[in-house]
Design a protein around this motif. Structure first.
Motif, PDB file in Angstrom:
ATOM      1  N   ILE A  77      -6.172  -4.584 -11.328  1.00 15.89           N
ATOM      2  CA  ILE A  77      -5.346  -5.311 -12.303  1.00 15.89           C
ATOM      3  C   ILE A  77      -5.630  -4.809 -13.714  1.00 15.89           C
ATOM      4  O   ILE A  77      -4.705  -4.519 -14.493  1.00 15.89           O
ATOM      5  CB  ILE A  77      -5.630  -6.824 -12.224  1.00 15.89           C
ATOM      6  N   ARG A  78      -6.920  -4.692 -14.057  1.00 11.82           N
ATOM      7  CA  ARG A  78      -7.269  -4.240 -15.408  1.00 11.82           C
ATOM      8  C   ARG A  78      -6.789  -2.812 -15.654  1.00 11.82           C
ATOM      9  O   ARG A  78      -6.322  -2.493 -16.750  1.00 11.82           O
ATOM     10  CB  ARG A  78      -8.782  -4.352 -15.615  1.00 11.82           C
ATOM     11  N   ALA A  79      -6.894  -1.960 -14.649  1.00 15.96           N
ATOM     12  CA  ALA A  79      -6.425  -0.582 -14.801  1.00 15.96           C
ATOM     13  C   ALA A  79      -4.914  -0.541 -14.998  1.00 15.96           C
ATOM     14  O   ALA A  79      -4.393   0.246 -15.792  1.00 15.96           O
ATOM     15  CB  ALA A  79      -6.813   0.245 -13.578  1.00 15.96           C
ATOM     16  N   THR A  80      -4.210  -1.398 -14.295  1.00 17.81           N
ATOM     17  CA  THR A  80      -2.763  -1.470 -14.441  1.00 17.81           C
ATOM     18  C   THR A  80      -2.375  -1.923 -15.838  1.00 17.81           C
ATOM     19  O   THR A  80      -1.489  -1.351 -16.479  1.00 17.81           O
ATOM     20  CB  THR A  80      -2.171  -2.447 -13.403  1.00 17.81           C
ATOM     21  N   LEU A  81      -3.049  -2.954 -16.338  1.00 14.81           N
ATOM     22  CA  LEU A  81      -2.721  -3.484 -17.663  1.00 14.81           C
ATOM     23  C   LEU A  81      -3.079  -2.491 -18.759  1.00 14.81           C
ATOM     24  O   LEU A  81      -2.455  -2.482 -19.823  1.00 14.81           O
ATOM     25  CB  LEU A  81      -3.466  -4.799 -17.893  1.00 14.81           C
ATOM     26  N   ALA A  82      -4.081  -1.649 -18.501  1.00 17.39           N
ATOM     27  CA  ALA A  82      -4.507  -0.676 -19.503  1.00 17.39           C
ATOM     28  C   ALA A  82      -3.646   0.577 -19.515  1.00 17.39           C
ATOM     29  O   ALA A  82      -3.767   1.407 -20.410  1.00 17.39           O
ATOM     30  CB  ALA A  82      -5.967  -0.278 -19.259  1.00 17.39           C
ATOM     31  N   ALA A  83      -2.781   0.729 -18.515  1.00 21.23           N
ATOM     32  CA  ALA A  83      -1.949   1.941 -18.433  1.00 21.23           C
ATOM     33  C   ALA A  83      -1.081   2.068 -19.678  1.00 21.23           C
ATOM     34  O   ALA A  83      -0.541   1.088 -20.194  1.00 21.23           O
ATOM     35  CB  ALA A  83      -1.069   1.889 -17.190  1.00 21.23           C
ATOM     36  N   THR A  84      -0.959   3.293 -20.177  1.00 18.07           N
ATOM     37  CA  THR A  84      -0.166   3.527 -21.378  1.00 18.07           C
ATOM     38  C   THR A  84       1.181   4.121 -21.003  1.00 18.07           C
ATOM     39  O   THR A  84       1.427   4.499 -19.871  1.00 18.07           O
ATOM     40  CB  THR A  84      -0.897   4.504 -22.313  1.00 18.07           C
ATOM     41  N   GLY A  85       2.053   4.224 -21.969  1.00 19.67           N
ATOM     42  CA  GLY A  85       3.345   4.850 -21.733  1.00 19.67           C
ATOM     43  C   GLY A  85       4.460   3.829 -21.674  1.00 19.67           C
ATOM     44  O   GLY A  85       4.266   2.634 -21.859  1.00 19.67           O
ATOM     45  N   ASP A  86       5.689   4.325 -21.426  1.00 14.82           N
ATOM     46  CA  ASP A  86       6.836   3.434 -21.397  1.00 14.82           C
ATOM     47  C   ASP A  86       6.861   2.653 -20.089  1.00 14.82           C
ATOM     48  O   ASP A  86       5.975   2.771 -19.242  1.00 14.82           O
ATOM     49  CB  ASP A  86       8.140   4.224 -21.600  1.00 14.82           C
ATOM     50  N   SER A  87       7.889   1.855 -19.909  1.00 10.20           N
ATOM     51  CA  SER A  87       7.964   0.961 -18.766  1.00 10.20           C
ATOM     52  C   SER A  87       7.964   1.732 -17.444  1.00 10.20           C
ATOM     53  O   SER A  87       7.290   1.343 -16.495  1.00 10.20           O
ATOM     54  CB  SER A  87       9.221   0.097 -18.877  1.00 10.20           C
ATOM     55  N   ALA A  88       8.717   2.817 -17.370  1.00 10.53           N
ATOM     56  CA  ALA A  88       8.785   3.602 -16.138  1.00 10.53           C
ATOM     57  C   ALA A  88       7.422   4.180 -15.780  1.00 10.53           C
ATOM     58  O   ALA A  88       7.015   4.181 -14.606  1.00 10.53           O
ATOM     59  CB  ALA A  88       9.811   4.722 -16.278  1.00 10.53           C
ATOM     60  N   GLU A  89       6.684   4.654 -16.782  1.00 12.89           N
ATOM     61  CA  GLU A  89       5.349   5.192 -16.524  1.00 12.89           C
ATOM     62  C   GLU A  89       4.397   4.101 -16.048  1.00 12.89           C
ATOM     63  O   GLU A  89       3.585   4.313 -15.150  1.00 12.89           O
ATOM     64  CB  GLU A  89       4.805   5.854 -17.793  1.00 12.89           C
ATOM     65  N   ARG A  90       4.478   2.946 -16.663  1.00  9.75           N
ATOM     66  CA  ARG A  90       3.618   1.833 -16.256  1.00  9.75           C
ATOM     67  C   ARG A  90       3.940   1.410 -14.823  1.00  9.75           C
ATOM     68  O   ARG A  90       3.033   1.131 -14.024  1.00  9.75           O
ATOM     69  CB  ARG A  90       3.782   0.645 -17.199  1.00  9.75           C
ATOM     70  N   ILE A  91       5.220   1.363 -14.492  1.00  8.72           N
ATOM     71  CA  ILE A  91       5.630   0.984 -13.138  1.00  8.72           C
ATOM     72  C   ILE A  91       5.112   1.993 -12.122  1.00  8.72           C
ATOM     73  O   ILE A  91       4.564   1.623 -11.074  1.00  8.72           O
ATOM     74  CB  ILE A  91       7.167   0.863 -13.062  1.00  8.72           C
ATOM     75  N   ASP A  92       5.282   3.286 -12.408  1.00  8.00           N
ATOM     76  CA  ASP A  92       4.774   4.319 -11.492  1.00  8.00           C
ATOM     77  C   ASP A  92       3.266   4.196 -11.319  1.00  8.00           C
ATOM     78  O   ASP A  92       2.735   4.336 -10.203  1.00  8.00           O
ATOM     79  CB  ASP A  92       5.121   5.716 -12.028  1.00  8.00           C
ATOM     80  N   SER A  93       2.564   3.940 -12.416  1.00  7.50           N
ATOM     81  CA  SER A  93       1.111   3.792 -12.365  1.00  7.50           C
ATOM     82  C   SER A  93       0.714   2.588 -11.520  1.00  7.50           C
ATOM     83  O   SER A  93      -0.200   2.657 -10.696  1.00  7.50           O
ATOM     84  CB  SER A  93       0.550   3.654 -13.777  1.00  7.50           C
ATOM     85  N   THR A  94       1.413   1.473 -11.696  1.00  2.03           N
ATOM     86  CA  THR A  94       1.119   0.253 -10.956  1.00  2.03           C
ATOM     87  C   THR A  94       1.286   0.467  -9.454  1.00  2.03           C
ATOM     88  O   THR A  94       0.406   0.130  -8.655  1.00  2.03           O
ATOM     89  CB  THR A  94       2.039  -0.886 -11.413  1.00  2.03           C
ATOM     90  N   VAL A  95       2.421   1.033  -9.072  1.00  2.14           N
ATOM     91  CA  VAL A  95       2.700   1.242  -7.652  1.00  2.14           C
ATOM     92  C   VAL A  95       1.709   2.235  -7.055  1.00  2.14           C
ATOM     93  O   VAL A  95       1.224   2.052  -5.934  1.00  2.14           O
ATOM     94  CB  VAL A  95       4.155   1.711  -7.451  1.00  2.14           C
ATOM     95  N   GLY A  96       1.348   3.263  -7.814  1.00  5.98           N
ATOM     96  CA  GLY A  96       0.373   4.238  -7.341  1.00  5.98           C
ATOM     97  C   GLY A  96      -1.004   3.625  -7.134  1.00  5.98           C
ATOM     98  O   GLY A  96      -1.689   3.928  -6.149  1.00  5.98           O
ATOM     99  N   LEU A  97      -1.417   2.747  -8.036  1.00  7.36           N
ATOM    100  CA  LEU A  97      -2.713   2.084  -7.910  1.00  7.36           C
ATOM    101  C   LEU A  97      -2.756   1.199  -6.662  1.00  7.36           C
ATOM    102  O   LEU A  97      -3.747   1.180  -5.931  1.00  7.36           O
ATOM    103  CB  LEU A  97      -3.007   1.238  -9.150  1.00  7.36           C
ATOM    104  N   VAL A  98      -1.678   0.476  -6.410  1.00  6.55           N
ATOM    105  CA  VAL A  98      -1.633  -0.380  -5.222  1.00  6.55           C
ATOM    106  C   VAL A  98      -1.688   0.469  -3.954  1.00  6.55           C
ATOM    107  O   VAL A  98      -2.409   0.145  -3.001  1.00  6.55           O
ATOM    108  CB  VAL A  98      -0.368  -1.264  -5.236  1.00  6.55           C
ATOM    109  N   ALA A  99      -0.936   1.569  -3.942  1.00  4.58           N
ATOM    110  CA  ALA A  99      -0.929   2.449  -2.768  1.00  4.58           C
ATOM    111  C   ALA A  99      -2.324   2.999  -2.481  1.00  4.58           C
ATOM    112  O   ALA A  99      -2.763   3.029  -1.320  1.00  4.58           O
ATOM    113  CB  ALA A  99       0.053   3.599  -2.985  1.00  4.58           C
ATOM    114  N   ARG A 100      -3.025   3.415  -3.517  1.00  4.04           N
ATOM    115  CA  ARG A 100      -4.378   3.959  -3.316  1.00  4.04           C
ATOM    116  C   ARG A 100      -5.340   2.873  -2.836  1.00  4.04           C
ATOM    117  O   ARG A 100      -6.225   3.142  -2.024  1.00  4.04           O
ATOM    118  CB  ARG A 100      -4.877   4.609  -4.616  1.00  4.04           C
ATOM    119  N   HIS A 101      -5.161   1.665  -3.332  1.00  2.00           N
ATOM    120  CA  HIS A 101      -6.037   0.572  -2.907  1.00  2.00           C
ATOM    121  C   HIS A 101      -5.824   0.265  -1.421  1.00  2.00           C
ATOM    122  O   HIS A 101      -6.790   0.033  -0.690  1.00  2.00           O
ATOM    123  CB  HIS A 101      -5.761  -0.674  -3.736  1.00  2.00           C
ATOM    124  N   VAL A 102      -4.587   0.284  -0.983  1.00  2.00           N
ATOM    125  CA  VAL A 102      -4.299   0.010   0.424  1.00  2.00           C
ATOM    126  C   VAL A 102      -4.899   1.093   1.312  1.00  2.00           C
ATOM    127  O   VAL A 102      -5.474   0.799   2.366  1.00  2.00           O
ATOM    128  CB  VAL A 102      -2.779  -0.104   0.656  1.00  2.00           C
TER     129      VAL A 102
END
Length: 208
Positions: A77-102
Protein backbone atom coordinates in the motif's frame (compact mmCIF):
# COMPACT_ATOMS: atom_id res chain seq x y z
CA UNK A 1 20.96 -19.96 31.33
CA UNK A 2 19.97 -17.12 29.01
CA UNK A 3 21.48 -19.05 26.09
CA UNK A 4 19.27 -22.06 26.91
CA UNK A 5 16.19 -19.84 27.15
CA UNK A 6 17.06 -18.28 23.83
CA UNK A 7 17.32 -21.70 22.18
CA UNK A 8 13.94 -22.73 23.61
CA UNK A 9 12.32 -19.53 22.40
CA UNK A 10 13.78 -20.01 18.93
CA UNK A 11 12.53 -23.61 18.84
CA UNK A 12 9.09 -22.50 20.03
CA UNK A 13 8.92 -19.84 17.31
CA UNK A 14 10.07 -22.39 14.71
CA UNK A 15 7.31 -24.81 15.72
CA UNK A 16 4.71 -22.02 15.63
CA UNK A 17 5.82 -21.02 12.14
CA UNK A 18 5.79 -24.64 11.01
CA UNK A 19 2.20 -25.01 12.22
CA UNK A 20 1.17 -21.90 10.29
CA UNK A 21 2.94 -23.04 7.13
CA UNK A 22 1.38 -26.50 7.36
CA UNK A 23 -2.06 -24.95 7.83
CA UNK A 24 -1.61 -22.81 4.73
CA UNK A 25 -0.79 -25.88 2.65
CA UNK A 26 -3.80 -27.77 4.00
CA UNK A 27 -6.04 -24.74 3.39
CA UNK A 28 -5.33 -24.78 -0.32
CA UNK A 29 -8.07 -27.40 -0.68
CA UNK A 30 -10.42 -26.65 2.20
CA UNK A 31 -11.79 -23.86 4.36
CA UNK A 32 -10.60 -23.04 7.85
CA UNK A 33 -13.92 -24.15 9.35
CA UNK A 34 -13.24 -27.71 8.17
CA UNK A 35 -9.58 -27.80 9.24
CA UNK A 36 -8.78 -30.00 12.24
CA UNK A 37 -5.87 -29.23 14.53
CA UNK A 38 -4.83 -32.91 14.36
CA UNK A 39 -4.36 -32.50 10.61
CA UNK A 40 -2.02 -29.60 11.24
CA UNK A 41 0.01 -31.25 14.00
CA UNK A 42 0.27 -34.46 11.97
CA UNK A 43 1.68 -32.49 9.04
CA UNK A 44 4.30 -30.90 11.30
CA UNK A 45 5.07 -34.10 13.21
CA UNK A 46 4.21 -32.88 16.70
CA UNK A 47 1.69 -34.11 19.27
CA UNK A 48 -1.79 -32.49 19.21
CA UNK A 49 -1.16 -31.13 22.71
CA UNK A 50 1.75 -29.11 21.30
CA UNK A 51 -0.72 -27.08 19.25
CA UNK A 52 -2.12 -25.46 22.41
CA UNK A 53 1.26 -24.08 23.37
CA UNK A 54 0.94 -21.74 20.38
CA UNK A 55 -2.78 -21.28 19.60
CA UNK A 56 -6.03 -21.55 21.54
CA UNK A 57 -7.82 -23.20 18.62
CA UNK A 58 -7.90 -23.20 14.82
CA UNK A 59 -9.66 -19.81 14.84
CA UNK A 60 -6.72 -18.35 16.74
CA UNK A 61 -4.38 -19.94 14.19
CA UNK A 62 -6.47 -18.35 11.44
CA UNK A 63 -6.15 -14.89 13.00
CA UNK A 64 -2.37 -15.34 13.13
CA UNK A 65 -2.44 -16.25 9.43
CA UNK A 66 -4.44 -13.09 8.70
CA UNK A 67 -1.81 -10.97 10.47
CA UNK A 68 0.96 -12.68 8.50
CA UNK A 69 -0.88 -12.54 5.16
CA UNK A 70 -2.08 -8.94 5.33
CA UNK A 71 0.72 -7.45 7.40
CA UNK A 72 3.05 -7.54 4.42
CA UNK A 73 0.46 -5.72 2.31
CA UNK A 74 0.98 -2.50 4.26
CA UNK A 75 4.32 -2.16 2.46
CA UNK A 76 2.55 -2.69 -0.87
CA UNK A 77 0.00 0.00 0.00
CA UNK A 78 2.74 2.46 0.96
CA UNK A 79 4.69 1.70 -2.22
CA UNK A 80 1.56 2.28 -4.29
CA UNK A 81 0.83 5.61 -2.61
CA UNK A 82 4.44 6.70 -3.07
CA UNK A 83 4.40 5.98 -6.82
CA UNK A 84 5.06 9.08 -8.90
CA UNK A 85 3.79 10.10 -12.30
CA UNK A 86 0.41 10.72 -13.88
CA UNK A 87 -2.72 8.68 -13.25
CA UNK A 88 -1.96 6.05 -15.92
CA UNK A 89 1.53 5.48 -14.50
CA UNK A 90 0.18 5.16 -10.97
CA UNK A 91 -2.46 2.69 -12.14
CA UNK A 92 0.12 0.56 -13.98
CA UNK A 93 2.34 0.62 -10.90
CA UNK A 94 -0.54 -0.38 -8.61
CA UNK A 95 -1.62 -3.32 -10.75
CA UNK A 96 1.99 -4.45 -11.17
CA UNK A 97 2.59 -4.39 -7.41
CA UNK A 98 -0.51 -6.50 -6.76
CA UNK A 99 0.50 -9.00 -9.45
CA UNK A 100 3.98 -9.41 -7.95
CA UNK A 101 2.53 -9.85 -4.47
CA UNK A 102 0.22 -12.62 -5.67
CA UNK A 103 3.10 -14.42 -7.36
CA UNK A 104 5.20 -14.14 -4.20
CA UNK A 105 2.46 -15.16 -1.70
CA UNK A 106 -0.20 -17.23 -3.52
CA UNK A 107 -1.15 -19.32 -0.48
CA UNK A 108 -1.72 -16.22 1.66
CA UNK A 109 -3.84 -14.56 -1.03
CA UNK A 110 -5.90 -17.73 -1.47
CA UNK A 111 -6.48 -17.92 2.28
CA UNK A 112 -7.67 -14.31 2.52
CA UNK A 113 -9.90 -14.59 -0.56
CA UNK A 114 -11.60 -17.70 0.84
CA UNK A 115 -11.89 -16.66 4.48
CA UNK A 116 -12.91 -13.04 3.97
CA UNK A 117 -16.51 -14.27 3.81
CA UNK A 118 -15.88 -17.64 5.46
CA UNK A 119 -17.51 -19.32 8.40
CA UNK A 120 -15.00 -18.45 11.15
CA UNK A 121 -16.14 -15.16 12.69
CA UNK A 122 -12.87 -14.14 14.45
CA UNK A 123 -11.01 -14.57 11.17
CA UNK A 124 -13.60 -12.59 9.21
CA UNK A 125 -13.33 -9.85 11.82
CA UNK A 126 -9.51 -9.86 11.67
CA UNK A 127 -9.57 -9.56 7.88
CA UNK A 128 -12.14 -6.77 8.07
CA UNK A 129 -10.03 -4.88 10.61
CA UNK A 130 -6.89 -5.15 8.47
CA UNK A 131 -8.78 -3.91 5.41
CA UNK A 132 -10.13 -0.99 7.44
CA UNK A 133 -6.56 -0.12 8.42
CA UNK A 134 -5.59 -0.16 4.74
CA UNK A 135 -8.51 2.13 3.95
CA UNK A 136 -7.41 4.51 6.73
CA UNK A 137 -3.93 4.72 5.15
CA UNK A 138 -5.37 5.37 1.71
CA UNK A 139 -7.89 7.95 2.99
CA UNK A 140 -5.15 9.83 4.86
CA UNK A 141 -3.08 9.97 1.68
CA UNK A 142 -6.06 11.03 -0.45
CA UNK A 143 -6.73 13.91 1.95
CA UNK A 144 -3.29 15.36 1.10
CA UNK A 145 -3.90 15.39 -2.65
CA UNK A 146 -4.96 18.55 -4.54
CA UNK A 147 -7.65 16.53 -6.35
CA UNK A 148 -9.37 16.00 -3.00
CA UNK A 149 -10.07 19.67 -2.31
CA UNK A 150 -13.69 20.04 -1.25
CA UNK A 151 -14.19 16.35 -0.53
CA UNK A 152 -15.82 15.38 2.76
CA UNK A 153 -14.12 12.95 5.12
CA UNK A 154 -16.89 10.40 4.49
CA UNK A 155 -16.42 10.60 0.74
CA UNK A 156 -12.66 10.18 1.06
CA UNK A 157 -13.19 7.07 3.16
CA UNK A 158 -15.70 5.78 0.63
CA UNK A 159 -13.15 6.20 -2.17
CA UNK A 160 -10.42 4.61 -0.04
CA UNK A 161 -12.59 1.54 0.50
CA UNK A 162 -13.23 1.35 -3.25
CA UNK A 163 -9.47 1.22 -3.85
CA UNK A 164 -8.89 -1.39 -1.12
CA UNK A 165 -11.78 -3.58 -2.32
CA UNK A 166 -10.43 -3.33 -5.85
CA UNK A 167 -6.97 -4.40 -4.66
CA UNK A 168 -8.42 -7.52 -3.01
CA UNK A 169 -10.58 -8.29 -6.04
CA UNK A 170 -7.61 -7.87 -8.38
CA UNK A 171 -5.42 -10.12 -6.24
CA UNK A 172 -8.12 -12.82 -6.42
CA UNK A 173 -8.36 -12.39 -10.20
CA UNK A 174 -4.59 -12.81 -10.60
CA UNK A 175 -4.68 -15.90 -8.40
CA UNK A 176 -7.37 -17.48 -10.58
CA UNK A 177 -5.58 -16.51 -13.80
CA UNK A 178 -2.07 -17.73 -12.88
CA UNK A 179 -2.62 -21.46 -13.68
CA UNK A 180 -3.81 -20.57 -17.20
CA UNK A 181 -0.70 -18.70 -18.29
CA UNK A 182 0.45 -15.22 -19.24
CA UNK A 183 -2.45 -14.44 -21.57
CA UNK A 184 -5.05 -14.84 -18.83
CA UNK A 185 -2.87 -12.95 -16.36
CA UNK A 186 -2.54 -10.03 -18.78
CA UNK A 187 -6.30 -10.07 -19.37
CA UNK A 188 -6.83 -9.77 -15.60
CA UNK A 189 -4.28 -6.93 -15.45
CA UNK A 190 -5.92 -5.11 -18.35
CA UNK A 191 -9.34 -5.34 -16.72
CA UNK A 192 -7.93 -4.07 -13.40
CA UNK A 193 -6.29 -1.09 -15.12
CA UNK A 194 -9.50 -0.19 -16.96
CA UNK A 195 -11.52 -0.40 -13.75
CA UNK A 196 -9.08 1.90 -11.96
CA UNK A 197 -9.22 4.38 -14.86
CA UNK A 198 -13.01 4.40 -14.55
CA UNK A 199 -12.69 5.14 -10.82
CA UNK A 200 -10.18 7.88 -11.62
CA UNK A 201 -12.57 9.52 -14.08
CA UNK A 202 -15.40 9.37 -11.58
CA UNK A 203 -13.17 10.87 -8.90
CA UNK A 204 -12.34 13.89 -11.06
CA UNK A 205 -16.03 14.61 -11.64
CA UNK A 206 -17.45 13.64 -8.25
CA UNK A 207 -18.03 17.25 -7.15
CA UNK A 208 -19.43 18.44 -10.49
Amino acid sequence: MSHTVGIRQAQKQKTRQSLMEAALVLLEDQSLSSLGLREVTRAVGVAPTAFYRHFRDTADLGVALVDEALGSLHAVIRATLAATGDSAERIDSTVGLVARHVRAYPAHVRFIARERHGGVEPVRAAIGEQLRLFADEVAAWLATQPDSAGWSEDDLRMLAHVYVDHMVMTASAFLEAEPYGDERVEAAASLARRQLRLVSLGRRHWLD
